[in-house]
Scaffold this active site. Sequence first.
Site, mmCIF file in Angstrom:
data_model
loop_
_atom_site.group_PDB
_atom_site.id
_atom_site.type_symbol
_atom_site.label_atom_id
_atom_site.label_comp_id
_atom_site.label_asym_id
_atom_site.label_seq_id
_atom_site.Cartn_x
_atom_site.Cartn_y
_atom_site.Cartn_z
ATOM 1 N N GLU A 1 -8.067 -5.124 -9.262
ATOM 2 C CA GLU A 1 -7.246 -6.331 -9.126
ATOM 3 C C GLU A 1 -7.688 -7.395 -10.138
ATOM 4 O OE1 GLU A 1 -7.401 -7.615 -5.072
ATOM 5 O OE2 GLU A 1 -6.693 -5.702 -4.317
ATOM 6 N N HIS B 1 -2.180 -8.937 -3.026
ATOM 7 C CA HIS B 1 -3.318 -9.152 -2.120
ATOM 8 C C HIS B 1 -3.125 -10.444 -1.318
ATOM 9 C CE1 HIS B 1 -7.871 -8.233 -1.536
ATOM 10 N NE2 HIS B 1 -7.326 -8.706 -0.440
ATOM 11 N N ARG C 1 -8.660 -2.048 1.197
ATOM 12 C CA ARG C 1 -9.223 -2.300 -0.118
ATOM 13 C C ARG C 1 -8.730 -1.220 -1.073
ATOM 14 N NH1 ARG C 1 -10.020 -6.686 1.127
ATOM 15 N NH2 ARG C 1 -11.924 -7.953 1.052
#
Length: 323
Positions: free
Chosen positions: A260, A278, A231
């Site tokens: 993000e 991602h 993360r």
Amino acid sequence: MNRRILQVGPLKPSLAATLTERYNALVLPDDDTRSGFLAEHGPTIGAVVTTGRTGVSADLMARLPSLGVIVNFGVGYDTTDVEAAVERGVLVSNTPDVLTDCVADTAIGLAIDTLRGLSAADRFVRRGDWPQAAYPLTRKVSGKRVGILGLGRIGRAIATRFEAFGCPVSYHSRREVPGSPYPYAVSPAELAAEVDILVLATSGGSGTQHLVDRKVLEALGSEGYLINIARGSVVDQDALVELLLEGDIAGAGLDVYTDEPEVPAELMALDNVVLLPHLASGTVETRAAMEQLTLDNLDRWLADGTVLTPVPEVASRGAARSR
């Protein structure tokens, strides 16, 4: 037990369609009608289906007094206030295991790309630079010392893959893993100081916020590489950008970021940094398995008030139960 389903945040289209068609699920508005929607429907909601990118806050839970379960599509759940869920007796599930292989594969791919400069070499060829100059030498992956931060399911799968490259593996986790064949480092900084490649595979959330801080990054040093498929919140991103720009870290392979989908503009021009959107679990096979496990968790809760894969905090405390 209220059985009404609520979708919170965007979902995989096929999953969202199934929730609507099979379960007659409602969708939480993302505009100024949300408050009125919750006033009308909030007391009837028994289950929420969401993702690690959206999650369920304590404030939203408070508007859902009959909530019994939060079913999360994805292994990450740091955007959900699990402590608040436990206090309210709300189950929380995620989708572990089914994405382990693809995330581990991505970590290896990022490491190879970052050290060998494959994406940068592709750009070199496409720009037409090859006839004018030889591509710069890069770094070997095989035999590099690898540190895994977070030796859970994904961390172990990554370690196994690196072993096939002849890489010595060590690790740090919140506690030493019984029976692990890998040396244990007592802190992230100690681990970083001992390795050439530091791979982040720990969970997100408040407990790991900036676990990889400036001290850890400086310990990794100018010959070290950072690979993050965990993360973005795990890393002090400002410190990472600064050290990369100054050449105090050799390179980074990143699949996740602090805000993000925003990516630091300073990284865009660096050939020693590989940037992914991602996508670690983003294969047809894995996303289908994640979708099925999400529905299996929901069906189990509707059937008997339990879930197949509760998140560790819920499973260990045993305090959450459906209402």
